[in-house]
Motif scaffolding. Sequence first.
Motif, short mmCIF file in Angstrom:
data_model
loop_
_atom_site.label_atom_id
_atom_site.label_comp_id
_atom_site.label_asym_id
_atom_site.label_seq_id
_atom_site.Cartn_x
_atom_site.Cartn_y
_atom_site.Cartn_z
N PHE A 162 130.90 83.27 50.68
CA PHE A 162 132.41 84.36 51.90
C PHE A 162 132.21 83.31 53.05
O PHE A 162 133.46 83.34 53.08
CB PHE A 162 131.75 85.48 51.56
CG PHE A 162 131.96 86.11 50.41
CD1 PHE A 162 132.66 85.81 49.63
CD2 PHE A 162 131.45 88.00 50.66
CE1 PHE A 162 132.66 86.77 48.59
CE2 PHE A 162 132.17 88.55 49.96
CZ PHE A 162 132.41 87.99 48.40
N GLY A 163 131.05 83.42 53.91
CA GLY A 163 131.03 82.74 54.89
C GLY A 163 131.80 81.33 55.09
O GLY A 163 132.41 80.68 56.54
N SER A 164 131.41 80.35 54.48
CA SER A 164 132.67 79.34 54.17
C SER A 164 133.31 79.13 53.10
O SER A 164 133.49 77.80 53.85
CB SER A 164 131.18 78.13 52.85
OG SER A 164 131.15 78.47 52.15
N LEU A 165 134.16 80.16 53.05
CA LEU A 165 135.25 79.92 52.22
C LEU A 165 136.37 79.44 53.08
O LEU A 165 136.72 77.88 52.91
CB LEU A 165 136.06 81.57 51.27
CG LEU A 165 135.50 81.80 50.04
CD1 LEU A 165 136.01 83.12 49.91
CD2 LEU A 165 135.90 81.19 49.31
N ALA A 170 139.94 74.61 54.38
CA ALA A 170 140.37 73.39 55.63
C ALA A 170 140.42 72.56 54.99
O ALA A 170 141.42 71.77 55.32
CB ALA A 170 139.40 73.84 57.45
N LYS A 171 139.59 72.31 54.59
CA LYS A 171 139.30 70.64 53.57
C LYS A 171 140.34 70.31 53.23
O LYS A 171 140.69 69.58 52.81
CB LYS A 171 137.79 70.30 53.66
CG LYS A 171 136.48 70.86 54.39
CD LYS A 171 135.08 70.73 53.49
CE LYS A 171 134.11 71.02 54.42
NZ LYS A 171 132.89 71.40 53.86
N LEU A 172 141.16 71.24 52.05
CA LEU A 172 141.75 70.99 51.87
C LEU A 172 143.29 70.49 52.36
O LEU A 172 143.93 69.28 51.49
CB LEU A 172 142.54 71.93 50.84
CG LEU A 172 140.97 72.41 49.55
CD1 LEU A 172 141.82 73.96 48.99
CD2 LEU A 172 140.78 71.61 49.00
N GLY A 173 143.55 70.80 53.22
CA GLY A 173 144.41 70.75 54.19
C GLY A 173 146.05 70.45 53.23
O GLY A 173 147.17 70.29 53.59
N PRO A 236 138.49 77.29 46.54
CA PRO A 236 138.44 76.43 46.88
C PRO A 236 136.61 75.13 46.09
O PRO A 236 135.60 75.99 45.68
CB PRO A 236 138.22 75.25 48.52
CG PRO A 236 137.12 76.82 49.06
CD PRO A 236 137.91 78.23 48.77
N ALA A 237 137.58 74.69 45.95
CA ALA A 237 135.89 74.18 44.65
C ALA A 237 135.06 73.55 45.21
O ALA A 237 133.23 73.04 44.70
CB ALA A 237 136.31 72.88 43.89
N GLY A 238 134.94 73.28 46.83
CA GLY A 238 133.79 73.27 47.29
C GLY A 238 132.57 74.54 47.75
O GLY A 238 131.28 74.66 47.67
N GLN A 239 132.97 75.39 47.10
CA GLN A 239 132.62 76.95 46.50
C GLN A 239 131.81 76.39 45.40
O GLN A 239 130.32 76.95 45.00
CB GLN A 239 133.16 77.74 46.36
CG GLN A 239 133.53 78.72 47.90
CD GLN A 239 132.89 79.49 48.73
OE1 GLN A 239 132.61 80.28 48.42
NE2 GLN A 239 132.97 78.39 49.69
N ALA A 240 132.03 75.90 44.07
CA ALA A 240 130.77 75.13 43.15
C ALA A 240 129.48 74.47 43.18
O ALA A 240 129.11 74.68 43.39
CB ALA A 240 131.95 74.71 42.38
N GLU A 241 131.04 73.63 44.54
CA GLU A 241 129.65 72.34 45.27
C GLU A 241 128.48 73.02 45.80
O GLU A 241 127.26 72.68 45.12
CB GLU A 241 130.43 70.98 45.76
CG GLU A 241 131.08 70.42 44.69
CD GLU A 241 131.31 69.74 44.13
OE1 GLU A 241 129.63 69.32 44.16
OE2 GLU A 241 131.60 68.72 43.91
N ARG A 242 128.54 74.15 46.26
CA ARG A 242 127.48 74.44 46.88
C ARG A 242 127.29 75.65 46.67
O ARG A 242 125.59 75.62 46.24
CB ARG A 242 128.41 75.57 48.40
CG ARG A 242 128.97 74.99 49.17
CD ARG A 242 129.65 75.91 50.10
NE ARG A 242 130.72 75.62 50.92
CZ ARG A 242 130.22 75.17 52.22
NH1 ARG A 242 128.77 74.98 52.82
NH2 ARG A 242 130.96 74.25 53.43
#
Length: 290
Positions: A162-165, A170-173, A236-242
Amino acid sequence: MGMTRRTVLAALATAVAGPSAGNPALDDLAYAETSSRNRLDVHLPEGKGPFPWLLDLHGGGFRTGDKRSLPVPPQLPAQGIALVRMNYRLSNQALWPAQEGDVLAAVAFLNRRGPDLGLMPGRMALGGRSAGAFMAVSAALTLAARDRPPRAVVDFYGPMDFGSLDADLAKLGRRLRRTPADSPRSVESLLVGYPVGQRREQATALSPVGRLRAMRPGTPLPPLMIRHGAQDGIVPAGQAERLRTAWAAVDPRAEIDFALLPHEGHGTGGFGRAAVQGALARFLARHLSG
């Protein structure tokens, strides 16, 4: 005349849950008495059981949703795997971790009553979609810490930190399609009972990624399957990567079946296609057999 297996199941379901719509043998079994939402459905393959099983959790932003929205893909029974769909308390009924408590209560019920329901006790996987994936992975980590891990874990497009969502969004722009997680009005803040943006470290610590970072390296973890849409603008897919990175850091030997679906968004149609559901069934069959 002797009772058939279906009649026995029907009698058990009536005793446990009372009358219900649909198949009375397998629908709306009460796994706990804390809430009227503590109910689950069991879908068995054809043939003689007992069967290994997947406990599947619906999404809905922790605020809405119902087990009946979850598909029952034919690929699972074709592999001899039962599907259990469950409801849990929503965030307007109870704050986290009550929802994880519901999942653990359902696991305990199914392991205890499994032989009566056609299920193999302990031969289970935990999985979910979106908010349900957050709960499934969280419950799996709790069970792993208790030395009773599931045989496998499935994350379909779930939030995992949750803390990095908002940072990942934002990285998606892109223009946001959802209330920022940091907002007091976000589904994440409403679940935990405080604005994520004001207590970010705490919000991360209770999330699966934060919990993995706090685990002892070398702790055995079950095999993990992750499917996420590369175009997802809600989680975002960054959550899956994390999640993948944190899982591998704790147990480098744990299998991680990871794929981003290049043209898919949040829970879009590709997740229901035969290629994805077939991969899920094969992953589960590999780890639930034997």
